[in-house]
Design a protein around this motif. Structure first.
Motif, short mmCIF file in Angstrom:
data_model
loop_
_atom_site.label_atom_id
_atom_site.label_comp_id
_atom_site.label_asym_id
_atom_site.label_seq_id
_atom_site.Cartn_x
_atom_site.Cartn_y
_atom_site.Cartn_z
N ASN A 214 0.71 -1.16 -0.05
CA ASN A 214 -0.15 0.14 -0.01
C ASN A 214 0.92 1.20 0.11
O ASN A 214 1.79 1.24 0.72
CB ASN A 214 -0.83 0.11 1.18
N GLY B 254 -10.77 1.02 -9.24
CA GLY B 254 -11.76 0.62 -8.25
C GLY B 254 -12.52 1.56 -7.76
O GLY B 254 -12.26 2.70 -7.77
N GLN C 82 -18.37 -2.96 -9.30
CA GLN C 82 -16.79 -3.11 -9.94
C GLN C 82 -16.96 -3.67 -11.15
O GLN C 82 -16.16 -3.36 -12.05
CB GLN C 82 -16.12 -4.06 -8.84
N GLU D 20 -6.60 -2.87 -9.34
CA GLU D 20 -7.15 -3.91 -8.47
C GLU D 20 -8.70 -4.00 -9.01
O GLU D 20 -9.58 -3.79 -8.37
CB GLU D 20 -7.15 -3.18 -7.24
N THR E 77 -10.42 -7.03 -9.27
CA THR E 77 -11.15 -7.97 -8.64
C THR E 77 -11.34 -7.47 -7.10
O THR E 77 -12.05 -8.56 -6.60
CB THR E 77 -10.49 -9.22 -8.68
N ILE E 78 -11.11 -6.42 -6.55
CA ILE E 78 -11.23 -6.09 -5.30
C ILE E 78 -12.87 -6.14 -4.98
O ILE E 78 -13.59 -5.55 -5.75
CB ILE E 78 -10.86 -4.65 -4.78
N THR F 273 -2.65 -5.58 -8.46
CA THR F 273 -3.56 -6.43 -7.60
C THR F 273 -2.59 -6.76 -6.21
O THR F 273 -1.48 -6.72 -6.41
CB THR F 273 -4.08 -7.76 -8.25
N HIS F 274 -3.45 -7.04 -5.15
CA HIS F 274 -2.93 -7.62 -4.04
C HIS F 274 -2.97 -8.94 -3.96
O HIS F 274 -2.71 -9.59 -3.19
CB HIS F 274 -3.53 -6.75 -2.78
N TYR F 275 -3.70 -9.47 -4.83
CA TYR F 275 -3.86 -11.06 -5.02
C TYR F 275 -2.80 -11.70 -5.71
O TYR F 275 -2.85 -11.56 -7.07
CB TYR F 275 -5.30 -11.55 -5.38
#
Ligand SMILES: Nc1ncnc2c1ncn2[C@@H]1O[C@H](COP(=O)(O)OP(=O)(O)OP(=O)(O)O)[C@@H](O)[C@H]1O
Ligand SMILES: [Mg+2]
Length: 315
Positions: free
Chosen positions: A37, A82, A141, A160, A162-163, A191-193
């Protein structure tokens, strides 16, 4: 982009949100931009989308310098940021998309077909008459994504995407991104995934404090973090001294253990090109392991090792 920097003033001090970044995305390729972040990912995307001006450096999209060709560049880019904002909440899904299609300069004649196609692509056709304010976060989204697709742009910027999506919708989105990619679109994805990045990207770049600290395939990121293969051993219980004996094996970078169900999973990360599974099996032999499996480090393992290593050298 070449030597791109963007500074913000914060507390009277200049803060480099993006610091001398040079990056290239090949035609038809997907690049995942990963980082903690506040690392500078959204700032970078907003600069490419001409929403923010770089403090210095040069950005070129499809051969056009974005500074002198802002309008043309905008029509070459689909942006998906997003969040809840960006729509007329009282207007319907379809009305919103019609409006944004006109902004994206989709001709009046083609608009109905284009809007229907993007609604289908994100599986939102059955909600087209509903006001945006009645949509859940995940459905909004999807609407963001639909909006980004309206001009069928060669470059898609997905921040992001898919958040907040449920697992099924996230799966559908990954399929959609894959089909866009095979249709020749270039994609920049944050992404964070990490699983998502691993599933979609040809290439990964890691940004921390505004600087790109690693770039390459999944194995390159893991190697930059100091790990290559990972061995997972499943045991019925964890003897006290086992962790220590494993740590002493040549090539071991890190040992972790975790209780999962009634079993103990021992995860051993090896330095690149130095996995030593036969010797590990010897150490484990007296504890009757249920299974021992060696595989390449995942992107998540590589990324976490890289970020930890980076914090150690700074901190
Ligand atoms: N408009 C702004 N004014 C001042 N500082 C800003 C502004 N926008 C971003 N920043 C700062 O720039 C840095 C990078 O922010 P950015 O939003 O690009 O991070 P990010 O990598 O997208 O993070 P996240 O994963 O949380 O989305 C942060 O320190 C942030 O506080
Ligand atoms: Mg962001």
């Amino acid at each position: 982009m070449t030597n791109v920097t963007r500074t913000f003033v914060r507390g009277g001090k200049l803060n480099r949100a993006v610091d001398d970044v040079s990056l290239e995305i090949g035609a038809g390729k997907t690049l995942a931009l990963l980082g903690p972040n506040g690392a500078g990912k959204t700032t970078l995307i907003k600069m490419i989308a001409t929403l923010l001006e770089p403090s210095s450096g040069r950005i070129v999209v499809a051969g056009l310098d974005i500074k002198s060709n802002e309008r043309q560049v905008r029509s070459n880019i689909g942006l998906v940021l997003g969040g809840d904002r960006g729509f007329y909440l009282r207007a319907s899904v379809q009305e919103n998309l019609n409006y944004f299609a006109s902004l994206a300069r989709v001709s009046r004649r083609r608009r109905p077909a284009v809007v229907a196609a993007v609604l289908d692509a994100v599986n939102l056709a059955d909600r087209k008459r509903d006001a945006v304010e009645t949509l859940s976060r995940g459905l909004r989204q999807r609407l963001h994504i639909a909006r980004g697709l309206l001009s069928n742009p060669p470059l898609l910027l997905l921040d992001e995407p898919t958040i907040g999506l449920d697992p099924e919708a996230a799966l559908a989105l990954r399929d959609l991104v894959r089909s866009l990619k095979s249709g020749g679109h270039s994609i920049l994805l944050t992404t964070h995934y990490l699983y998502e990045a691993e599933a979609l990207a040809d290439d990964v770049a890691v940004i921390i404090d505004g600087r790109i600290i690693a770039r390459g395939a999944v194995t390159d990121i893991a190697n930059a973090g100091g790990i290559g293969n990972v061995t997972v051993a499943t045991l019925t219980h964890l003897p006290d001294t086992l962790g220590n004996s494993i740590s002493q094996l040549a090539g071991v970078r890190n040992v972790n253990s975790e209780q999962v169900g009634g079993q103990r999973l021992v995860t051993v990360s090896w330095e690149p090109n130095r996995d030593n599974e036969p010797q590990l099996r010897e150490v484990l032999a007296t504890h009757a392991p249920l299974s021992v499996v060696t595989r390449p480090a995942t992107l998540e393992e590589g990324y976490l090792a890289l970020v930890a290593r980076r914090r150690m050298t700074i901190g």
